[in-house]
Design an enzyme around this catalytic site. Structure first.
Site, PDB file in Angstrom:
ATOM      1  N   SER A 122      40.033 -14.168 -49.763  1.00  0.00           N
ATOM      2  CA  SER A 122      40.977 -14.501 -48.695  1.00  0.00           C
ATOM      3  C   SER A 122      40.154 -14.886 -47.480  1.00  0.00           C
ATOM      4  CB  SER A 122      41.918 -13.343 -48.366  1.00  0.00           C
ATOM      5  OG  SER A 122      41.469 -12.655 -47.230  1.00  0.00           O
ATOM      6  N   THR A 123      40.758 -15.653 -46.581  1.00  0.00           N
ATOM      7  CA  THR A 123      40.059 -16.049 -45.350  1.00  0.00           C
ATOM      8  C   THR A 123      40.555 -15.163 -44.206  1.00  0.00           C
ATOM      9  OG1 THR A 123      39.923 -18.250 -46.311  1.00  0.00           O
ATOM     10  CG2 THR A 123      39.375 -18.103 -44.009  1.00  0.00           C
ATOM     11  N   HIS A 124      40.859 -13.923 -44.551  1.00  0.00           N
ATOM     12  CA  HIS A 124      41.337 -12.985 -43.543  1.00  0.00           C
ATOM     13  C   HIS A 124      40.169 -12.149 -43.042  1.00  0.00           C
ATOM     14  CE1 HIS A 124      45.393 -13.396 -45.878  1.00  0.00           C
ATOM     15  NE2 HIS A 124      45.022 -14.510 -45.288  1.00  0.00           N
ATOM     16  N   ASN A 125      39.288 -12.808 -42.303  1.00  0.00           N
ATOM     17  CA  ASN A 125      38.098 -12.154 -41.755  1.00  0.00           C
ATOM     18  C   ASN A 125      38.469 -11.617 -40.381  1.00  0.00           C
ATOM     19  OD1 ASN A 125      37.442 -15.035 -42.996  1.00  0.00           O
ATOM     20  ND2 ASN A 125      35.878 -13.640 -43.695  1.00  0.00           N
ATOM     21  N   GLN A 163      40.060  -8.181 -46.446  1.00  0.00           N
ATOM     22  CA  GLN A 163      41.390  -7.938 -47.007  1.00  0.00           C
ATOM     23  C   GLN A 163      41.198  -7.525 -48.454  1.00  0.00           C
ATOM     24  OE1 GLN A 163      44.471  -9.789 -45.071  1.00  0.00           O
ATOM     25  NE2 GLN A 163      45.083  -7.747 -45.666  1.00  0.00           N
TER      26      GLN A 163
END
Lengths: 590, 448
Positions: A517-520, A349
């Site tokens: 962000s932890t939007h992997n 992200q």
């Protein structure tokens, strides 16, 4: 290998977070015998997130009390094909959650739907601008589903999660005060928007004056009491400002615990085990189906084979891909030949932000919520002339703050000493005088950004760690720099005393240390072509038809939004295909 | 003189004979109140339903224990009574009991061998069970409940309560006629009200907690013809609220709220706590819609006054965010909490510990967090319940329509006795509540 084989189940679910809970709840209604295996601990609002213990920033914010421990589970990271990947030994850039509820416990609650064009991004770019605007190595794809097909399932997720917001487009009718650029929806959000903090209002006013279209950011922090379709209840959010990295003490932030699990636990045909880590999905001899899973039971030390007719892979996106690679389900992706599907492609992200400090404004930052604030989508993916601007992508822009916690949310202007008397003086001067405007943007997929098994490092079970190869690309940096320009124009109109910029710039490389962000996303992407996707449009493995893979690992590239909304919607979409079609006649649906 | 002596001796002999008779002559057991064919069989599910309506599980299933296998310790004023194993296990349960023996236990309080049960077993109420329900429950226990070998501790009360034959005297005085007869006429005239009365008076044994007790500890009223019936009692030191008089909190609830409370353990005002958690969790949540409506209708019909529910929330207010509601809220307590100035210790503790869920207007969150305004636990004469909830927390039962086990955390580790006293004293006078102060000593007495 397995020290024990347990009686067969109809369905085994790997991971009891959002998608595992949704699939469990939906399939349990058909009377199937279901077992969910969760590698972390069991967690409940009380006592695990209870007042006042949850308000411990050092324990949860800094020491990652709810996150996975790298010593138990991590991956290696490198930025290109020539580097040697090294283990991610200390959490930083992204924070995979741990335990029942998974990331659904510690998220902020920003719950969006993808734009209509995001579901068919490749086709949209080709139709609107021509395929030749795509830079060398970009590997974007269509999802294989449309916004219209997903709408009922997105709606179902939002009704279960009790999302607060204001619709902008109901059945084609643009709604005053909502997001006019959003995909058409069938009804308004189940709850009214949260109340704004003053900084959000300043942002919204400034954006309006520049001709933009501010709207309340959709939020999984309930704006009022709510009962969802399962009879589960949310209490109203009290704006305590302890959302991201924390479990909600107030039953206000949507999570599997608050929205689904007590209803699911009532089902006599559903059971779950905690501290049970799935090591491998076992394949049948003919390779066309899975026979079940082998897991390590941390409680007893046993390695158990759990036979099942259907295997639902519902762990965090990175772990889903890791399990497929370890289990030999789907051909691993090779970035050189471009062949193979598992690990193709990993995306992240692209975020950035501008800080504003005002000597004469006090914002009471301790009044905050993880997903409050006002956003604009005037520079979203569907609104930008990619050919003209020279990039493919977009962002939503938000003026908000999520809290005023003393350690992580004491924001200082540039040039402030990082310790000592100067720091103390500045902390006194500026705490509460700061607001920020953030850009939350897309990240495209690229041929050499991918996931595979590491050749060197192994985990505590002796399995190869997964290796992430990822770096920022000029296309996405141009996108975020474009947003910087737009945000600074809004910010300057508010006449701050001091201003800061935090955006990736030319030459920026992926750095695992600071949180981003932890939007992997990606690595087991959905699609309609088995040569370019690991799972079909129903999230069913092309390789083993009784293996279904949920989560953001299915996104072919990242949208400009937070991933929880669509991964919730996709779980309901897959559940429908399972219930109405697959279970009656198990076979490849495509 | 000798005549007087003879009379005295005669009386003593008579007394001894009577005593021996009381102890050794088997009691007359009640015959079935309804003649059913010998081959009568309950419909599928009928037995489980009847057992649930009688809430056998509340006492006979121990926390974390196997279904109906006993072992729950019931703390009575006379000492600890252990709930028995009523699974069909032949050694430790009731696997050897005949139907007649089972009926005798339910309606006469007499176990096989003539052993008198203590009235913790509510045979005062179960006397009203229909023969169909008795046989249905018997059939359920014998054929559907799994046999569990679980020997529960023997109940050993101190003298004189360990003389179980004494219960025979109590039974003579306390017990009414067996069988159910709807009373008064207005109840009997309606099939729905009669059904509601049966559920409340018989299997539901509501009066066991919600009626006061007489001097001999029998229920003061087992049907609505007694004025004290369901006007409030105590259970485990908690007030079991008044369900009937003008003072009852029920008067302010709509029928829908009353029904929601019974079947889901919560409504737009409050939520169950204490023993009622078990009643809803083990029993009332399974009521059919008709039975729930009948129970509500009956409770309304026996009310001393017509109920006056608070106005239903307007459709607009159901769209109202919490922020809008609190901005509009006003009143002496609410205004003071909002201003947060010159707070008493109790008010300060409220803002720091309770406000996040129960809010400055004390109304909580509809259907989620109980309102403290006029809440019977808050304002009860007995403060045990209120103090217990604050010290130890409370959990709503998981029910069919509201499955969430919403739990209030325990504050015992955070608040001192003086804190809890100040806080509860505040709650009992806030937002129009009017109940006496609580002392730190009362709190201290409840610390475990």
């Amino acid at each position: 290998m397995a020290t024990r084989t347990d009686p067969k189940k109809d369905v085994v679910i790997i991971g009891l977070g959002w998608t595992g809970s949704i699939l469990g709840m939906e399939l349990a209604q058909d009377g199937l015998e279901i077992l969910a295996l969760e590698r972390g601990a069991d967690r409940n609002t009380v006592p695990d997130f209870q007042y006042p213990d949850a308000f411990d920033e050092l324990k949860y914010g800094i020491r990652y009390g709810l996150m996975q421990k790298p010593a138990q589970s991590t991956l290696t990271v490198r930025r290109n094909l020539t580097e040697t990947a090294l283990p991610y030994r200390h959490l930083g850039a992204f924070l995979p959650g741990d335990g029942v509820g998974g990331a659904g416990v510690h998220w902020n609650g920003q719950s969006w739907r993808p734009l209509e064009v995001e579901y068919r991004l490749k086709s949209y770019v080709e139709e609107a601008f021509g395929a030749n605007i795509m830079p060398e190595g970009m590997q974007i794809q269509d999802w294989g589903v449309t916004a219209a097909e997903m709408e009922p399932f997105m709606n179902k997720f939002e009704r279960v999660a009790g999302i607060s917001g204001k619709a902008g487009n109901i059945k084609g009718q643009i709604q005053e005060g909502g997001n006019p650029f959003e995909a058409e929806r069938s009804e308004d959000y189940p709850l009214p928007p949260l109340k704004n903090t003053w900084d959000s209002e300043l942002f919204a006013d400034a954006a309006s004056k520049l001709g933009y279209h501010p709207f309340p950011r959709p939020s999984a922090n309930a704006s009022r009491a709510y009962v969802n379709d399962y009879g589960m209840q949310l209490g109203p959010c009290n704006y305590c400002g302890f959302c991201e990295r924390f479990g909600c003490n107030n039953y206000s932030k949507s999570s599997p615990q608050v929205c689904i699990l007590d209803a699911l636990k009532r089902k006599p045909n559903f059971a779950y085990k905690t501290r049970c880590e799935v090591l491998k999905i076992e394949k049948a001899q003919d390779g066309k189906t899975a026979t079940g899973v082998t897991y390590f039971d941390e409680n007893s030390g046993d390695t158990v084979f759990q036979p099942a007719d259907v295997v639902l892979v519902c762990a965090f996106s990175l772990h889903n891909v890791h399990l497929l690679l370890l289990s030999g389900i789907g051909q691993p992706y090779d970035p050189v030949s471009g062949e193979g599907v598992v690990g193709r492609n990993y995306a992240y992200q692209m975020t950035g932000g501008t800080g504003l400090w005002f000597k004469d404004k006090v914002f009471n930052p301790f009044v905050g919520t993880g997903s409050g604030g006002m956003s604009i989508d005037d520079f979203s993916i569907g609104q930008i002339d990619f050919a003209k601007e020279g990039f493919i992508g977009g962002s939503y822009i938000t003026g908000s703050h999520t809290g005023g916690r003393p350690i992580q949310q004491l924001s200082m202007p540039p040039g402030t000493p990082s310790w000592g008397a100067g720091w103390k003086q500045a902390a006194g001067d500026w705490y509460g005088h700061n607001m920020s405007i953030g850009s939350h943007g897309s990240n495209m997929s690229y041929r050499d950004c991918y996931l595979d098994l590491d050749p060197t490092y192994k985990d505590r079970h002796g399995r190869p760690l997964m290796r992430m190869t990822f770096d920022w690309k000029p296309n996405d940096i141009r996108m975020t720099q474009f947003m910087k320009g737009k945000i600074e124009e809004i910010a300057r109109s508010l006449k701050p005393d001091k201003i800061s910029a935090g955006y990736k710039a030319d030459g920026s490389h992926f750095d695992v240390r600071p949180y981003q962000s932890t939007h992997n996303v990606g690595g087991a992407v959905m699609g309609t072509d088995p040569k370019t996707s690991a799972i079909n449009r129903y999230l069913q493995s092309w390789d083993c038809h009784n293996v279904w893979v949920m989560g953001a690992s299915a996104f072919p590239q990242n949208t400009q939004y937070n991933p929880t909304g669509p991964l919730g919607g996709l779980a309901y979409w897959a559940a429908e295909a399972l219930r109405k079609d697959y279970l009656k006649s198990p076979r490849p649906l495509m | 003189m000798s005549k007087l002596l003879r009379i005295l001796v005669g009386l003593v002999v008579l007394g001894v004979v009577a005593l021996l008779a009381i102890i050794f002559v088997p009691p007359q057991l009640t015959k079935p109140v309804q003649a059913l064919p010998a081959d009568w069989k309950p419909a599928a599910g009928q037995g489980q339903y009847a057992a649930r309506m009688a809430d056998c599980a509340a006492c006979h299933t121990a926390p974390g224990g196997k279904l109906l296998a006993g072992g729950l310790a019931i703390n009575s004023p006379m000492g600890t009574i252990w709930a028995s194993n009523i699974t069909p296990d032949k050694q430790t349960g009731i696997g050897n009991w005949t139907l007649d023996q089972f009926r005798a236990a339910l309606v006469d309080g007499v176990a096989p061998g003539g052993v008198h049960l203590y009235p913790a077993m509510p045979y005062e109420n179960y006397r009203k069970l229909s023969e169909e329900d008795i046989r249905a429950i018997y059939s359920y226990l014998m054929t559907e409940v799994p046999a569990v070998a679980n020997r529960v501790p023997e109940t050993k009360l101190a003298f004189p309560f360990n003389q179980r034959w004494g219960m025979r005297l109590w039974n003579w005085v306390a017990l009414g006629k067996p069988g159910f007869e709807p009373k008064p006429e207005k109840i009997a005239a309606s099939a729905q009200l009669s059904r509601g009365a049966y559920l409340v008076e018989g299997p539901g044994h509501c009066a066991a907690c919600h009626s006061p007790r007489t001097l001999i500890m029998s229920e003061d009223g087992t049907n609505p013809t007694s004025p004290a019936f369901l006007t409030g009692g105590t259970i485990g030191g908690w007030s079991a609220p008044d369900l009937r008089t003008a003072h009852s909190a029920l008067q302010q609830w709509s029928d829908a709220d009353l029904k929601a409370y019974l079947i889901s353990g919560r409504n737009s005002h409050t939520a169950v706590a204490g023993e009622m958690t078990l009643v809803v969790g083990d029993s009332l949540q399974y009521m059919t819609d008709d039975d729930a409506n009948a129970m509500v209708a009956f409770l309304r019909a026996i009310s001393d006054v017509p109920h006056k529910p608070m106005p239903a929330p307007s459709p607009a207010s159901l769209k109202e965010s919490l922020g809008d509601r609190l901005a509009a809220a006003t009143g002496p307590t609410t205004d003071k909490l909002k201003s947060a100035r010159d707070l008493t210790h109790g008010e300060l503790l409220y803002l720091d510990n309770c406000n996040a869920c129960h809010m400055v207007d004390g109304r909580g969150a509809e259907g989620v967090f109980p309102s403290l305004v006029g809440n019977s636990i808050v304002t009860a004469k007995q403060t045990t319940g209120l103090i217990d909830v604050i010290l130890n927390g409370a959990e709503m039962p998981s029910t069919i329509t509201r499955p969430e086990k919403l739990r209030m955390p325990a504050f015992a580790g955070r608040l001192s006795d003086a804190d809890v006293a100040a806080l509860t004293t505040f709650l009992r006078t806030a937002w129009g509540n009017s109940a006496p102060a609580v002392t730190p000593e009362a709190v201290a007495a409840q610390r475990h």
